[in-house]
Design an enzyme around this catalytic site. Structure first.
Site, short mmCIF file in Angstrom:
data_model
loop_
_atom_site.label_atom_id
_atom_site.label_comp_id
_atom_site.label_asym_id
_atom_site.label_seq_id
_atom_site.Cartn_x
_atom_site.Cartn_y
_atom_site.Cartn_z
N LYS A 205 -15.05 30.38 4.52
CA LYS A 205 -15.18 29.29 5.49
C LYS A 205 -16.45 29.47 6.33
O LYS A 205 -17.24 28.56 6.50
CB LYS A 205 -13.93 29.23 6.37
CG LYS A 205 -13.99 28.17 7.43
CD LYS A 205 -12.73 28.13 8.27
CE LYS A 205 -12.97 27.27 9.50
NZ LYS A 205 -11.83 27.25 10.40
N GLU A 211 -17.34 41.39 3.55
CA GLU A 211 -16.80 41.76 2.23
C GLU A 211 -17.25 40.75 1.17
O GLU A 211 -17.71 41.11 0.09
CB GLU A 211 -15.27 41.78 2.26
CG GLU A 211 -14.65 42.88 3.10
CD GLU A 211 -14.43 42.48 4.55
OE1 GLU A 211 -15.15 41.59 5.07
OE2 GLU A 211 -13.53 43.06 5.17
N GLY A 265 -8.48 29.38 8.19
CA GLY A 265 -8.57 30.13 6.94
C GLY A 265 -7.23 30.30 6.25
O GLY A 265 -7.09 30.08 5.04
N ARG A 266 -6.20 30.68 7.00
CA ARG A 266 -4.90 30.96 6.38
C ARG A 266 -4.13 29.68 6.02
O ARG A 266 -3.04 29.74 5.48
CB ARG A 266 -4.08 31.89 7.27
CG ARG A 266 -3.94 31.43 8.72
CD ARG A 266 -3.41 32.57 9.59
NE ARG A 266 -3.39 32.25 11.01
CZ ARG A 266 -4.41 32.41 11.83
NH1 ARG A 266 -5.57 32.85 11.38
NH2 ARG A 266 -4.31 32.11 13.11
N GLU A 351 -1.19 36.95 11.42
CA GLU A 351 -2.45 36.55 12.04
C GLU A 351 -2.19 35.41 13.03
O GLU A 351 -2.85 35.28 14.05
CB GLU A 351 -3.47 36.11 10.98
CG GLU A 351 -4.90 36.52 11.30
CD GLU A 351 -5.92 36.19 10.22
OE1 GLU A 351 -5.91 35.07 9.69
OE2 GLU A 351 -6.76 37.05 9.92
N HIS A 382 15.62 48.70 -6.15
CA HIS A 382 15.56 50.09 -6.63
C HIS A 382 14.60 50.91 -5.80
O HIS A 382 14.16 51.98 -6.22
CB HIS A 382 15.18 50.10 -8.11
CG HIS A 382 16.18 49.32 -8.92
ND1 HIS A 382 17.35 49.89 -9.39
CD2 HIS A 382 16.23 48.01 -9.26
CE1 HIS A 382 18.05 48.95 -10.03
NE2 HIS A 382 17.40 47.80 -9.95
N LYS A 510 -14.53 44.36 13.17
CA LYS A 510 -15.71 43.90 12.40
C LYS A 510 -16.98 44.37 13.09
O LYS A 510 -17.90 44.87 12.45
CB LYS A 510 -15.74 42.37 12.34
CG LYS A 510 -14.70 41.75 11.43
CD LYS A 510 -14.95 40.24 11.34
CE LYS A 510 -13.80 39.51 10.71
NZ LYS A 510 -13.92 38.07 10.75
O1 F6P Z 1 -11.11 38.28 9.57
C1 F6P Z 1 -10.10 37.35 9.52
C2 F6P Z 1 -10.54 36.08 8.84
O2 F6P Z 1 -11.34 35.37 9.69
C3 F6P Z 1 -9.36 35.24 8.38
O3 F6P Z 1 -8.81 34.49 9.38
C4 F6P Z 1 -9.99 34.47 7.27
O4 F6P Z 1 -9.02 33.88 6.43
C5 F6P Z 1 -10.79 35.56 6.60
O5 F6P Z 1 -11.28 36.35 7.66
C6 F6P Z 1 -11.94 35.10 5.74
O6 F6P Z 1 -12.83 34.32 6.45
P1 F6P Z 1 -13.94 33.46 5.70
O7 F6P Z 1 -13.25 32.45 4.85
O8 F6P Z 1 -14.74 32.83 6.80
O9 F6P Z 1 -14.77 34.39 4.86
#
Ligand code: F6P
Length: 544
Positions: A205, A211, A265-266, A351, A382, A510
């Site tokens: 987003k 990452e 995002g979620r 979150e 189990h 972060k």
């Molecule tokens: O670090 C948390 C977060 O902002 C989430 O809320 C989000 O889903 C995820 O990182 C990824 O964010 P992006 O889609 O901006 O890479």
């Protein structure tokens, strides 16, 4: 959001009444409720939007339910629901509307709905091109593998849905999901793939997530090891609300699928973040998923509170978290294809509800969201179910199952269902000391031996659970299921008066990681931080 009574909810009359009521009902047995009320199942179960929701195995009676509904009324929940759907800026710390419901609305009148429809059209064209082999890689080969690079909401939702819908997978395309900055994740995923027939979706987003950008750069290098810069547009598309950054990264503007600030995002799998779902199944399947979510939106928006599945789910969570101080909530999908649902719900719930202040910034003096965990049944039986049955923690459970399996094998599926229902039944019924002792005596044990072993066999029972049934794990039902949890979380946040749509807590880590990266990557001994952090860095430096 509408102004609430200025008193914290825990000082409201329904909350006080629930406190008194809890003292009384916590001494009672769920199993006894079924004996005294033959209509209990009918009273405490309902069907809506592709779901059958049984909440009769809870430590509640009609008085509890009335008080919980009073609590919801006291928080003016209906006005908040209306405020979300109408696009008010209910995410007050970021001054944004929350409109994931517009992503699955069939309407085409508001600006949001129009933007959604044109993005769906773009997704449709692209999906068809890739699936029918007209979109080719740099050697002219059709695309066979799609790698989604994203994390959090840009990974968990699409990965969970793609896995859940495996009977609907397109025959020509396989999807893969890479999220972790650990280079092993991307490397292992690419090991068996051919750059000439691999398409990457960079899903972010913000397009600033470390990452995702690291993995996207590595993927770019992998493609460039065989192809040239001019070939990249055939292998990279992006989904982002930050078009500038995506273009800066080198994604051709034609290959950028937009999303918007008003999608968290979620809550984003319904947007172009769901592109791997469409590519890996079909656009028709993706639209069915949206339709299922939309029918749950309609239910949540219009059903009376006492017949509103997400509202009831929310109130039950508040009941156990705040009155029984249950700290965790277990999610038990009895469907292997829903194996990623607990991980998806961890982000959605934790979150969203992991907050310690109210919407106005004042301290939250009650328990917010629960720790969410779980895994697919029967596997958990189990391993960790032992603690559910005999441990000292109260862990409310959500069982999720399908009446029919798309895998066929009716007999095996019936074993799955039998195990699911046996678990909720045994959690509720338990086994008393006398029952355990009697059982041992009937197996031929002496009185002394039976009395000594019986305490270990006692299962306290009275452990609450909901069961959510789907007819089959098809796209529409799955859409309804996910939307039910989204609205459950929102309903919970309304009663607790917290903002479910920000996530400031993730920022500190972060920021700190950037300084730590500098320290780890520069030469020489590190002495910049606390002794523990310095020690850990210096240990690693010996081997780098
Ligand atoms: O670090 C948390 C977060 O902002 C989430 O809320 C989000 O889903 C995820 O990182 C990824 O964010 P992006 O889609 O901006 O890479």
């Amino acid at each position: 959001m509408p102004a609430q009574d200025s008193r914290p909810i825990q000082q409201s009359p329904p909350w006080r009444a629930l406190e008194a009521h809890h003292k009384e009902i916590s001494q009672q047995k769920i199993a006894d409720f079924f004996v005294s009320d033959p209509q209990r199942f009918e009273r405490f179960s309902l069907q809506a939007a592709e779901l059958y929701f049984d909440y009769s195995k809870h430590l509640i009676n009609t008085e509890t339910l009335d008080l919980l509904l009073d609590l919801a009324e006291a928080s003016d929940i209906q006005s908040s629901i209306a405020a979300m759907f109408s696009g008010e800026k209910i995410n007050n710390t970021e001054q944004r509307p929350v409109l994931h419901t517009a992503l699955r609305s069939p309407g085409n009148s508001s600006d949001a709905e129009q933007a959604v429809q044109s993005t769906l059209d773009k997704m449709q064209t692209f999906t068809e091109q890739v699936q029918n082999g007209n979109w080719t890689g740099f050697t002219g080969k059709a695309i066979t593998d799609v790698v989604n690079i994203g994390i959090g909401g840009s990974d968990l939702g699409p990965a969970m849905v793609y896995t859940a819908l495996s009977p609907f997978h397109a025959s020509a395309i396989r999807c893969h999901f890479v999220s972790n900055v650990d280079p092993a994740h991307l490397q292992q995923t690419l090991a068996d793939l051919d750059p000439a027939s691999t398409l990457f979706i960079v899903a972010s987003k913000t397009f600033t997530t470390l990452e995702t950008l690291q993995n996207a750069q590595a993927a770019r290098r992998w493609v460039l090891s065989r192809a040239s810069e001019t070939d990249l547009p055939r292998h990279f598309v992006a989904v982002s609300s930050n078009i500038e950054k995506a273009a800066e990264f080198g994604i051709s503007p034609d290959n950028i699928f937009p999303m918007w600030d008003w999608v968290g995002g979620r809550y984003s799998l319904w947007s172009a973040i769901g592109l791997p779902i469409a590519l890996g199944t079909s656009m028709e399947t993706f639209r069915e998923l949206l339709a299922g979510a939309h029918s749950m939106d309609e239910h949540f928006r219009h059903a009376e509170l006492k017949e509103n599945i997400p509202v009831l789910m929310a109130l039950l969570s508040i009941w156990y978290a705040n009155f029984f101080h249950a700290e965790t909530q277990v999610i038990l999908p009895y469907a292997q294809n829903l194996q990623l649902l607990p991980a998806f719900l961890q982000q959605l719930e934790m979150e969203s509800l992991g907050k310690s202040v109210h919407r106005d910034g004042t301290k939250l003096e009650l328990d917010s969201g629960s720790l969410v965990w779980g895994s697919a049944g029967t596997n958990g039986q189990h391993s960790f179910h032992q603690l559910l049955h005999q441990g000292t923690h109260l862990v409310p459970a959500d069982f999720i199952a399908c009446a029919r399996s798309l895998a066929g094998e009716t007999g095996q599926h019936q074993h799955l269902l039998a195990n699911c229902f046996a678990q909720s039944q045994s959690l509720m019924q338990g086994k008393s000391f006398d029952e355990a002792k009697q059982e041992l005596l009937s197996q031929g044990m002496s009185k002394e031996e039976a009395a000594a072993l019986a305490p270990h066999k006692v299962i306290s029972g009275n452990k609450p659970s909901s069961t959510i049934l789907l007819q089959e794990l098809k796209p529409k039902a799955l859409g309804s299921l996910i939307a039910a949890y989204e609205h459950k979380v929102f309903a919970q946040s309304i009663v607790l008066d917290i903002n479910a749509f920000d996530q400031w807590g993730v920022e500190l880590g972060k920021v700190l990681s950037l300084d730590l990266f500098k320290a780890i990557s520069k030469s020489g001994k590190c002495g910049d931080f606390d002794a523990s952090t310095n020690g850990l860095i210096n240990f690693c430096k010996q081997f780098s």
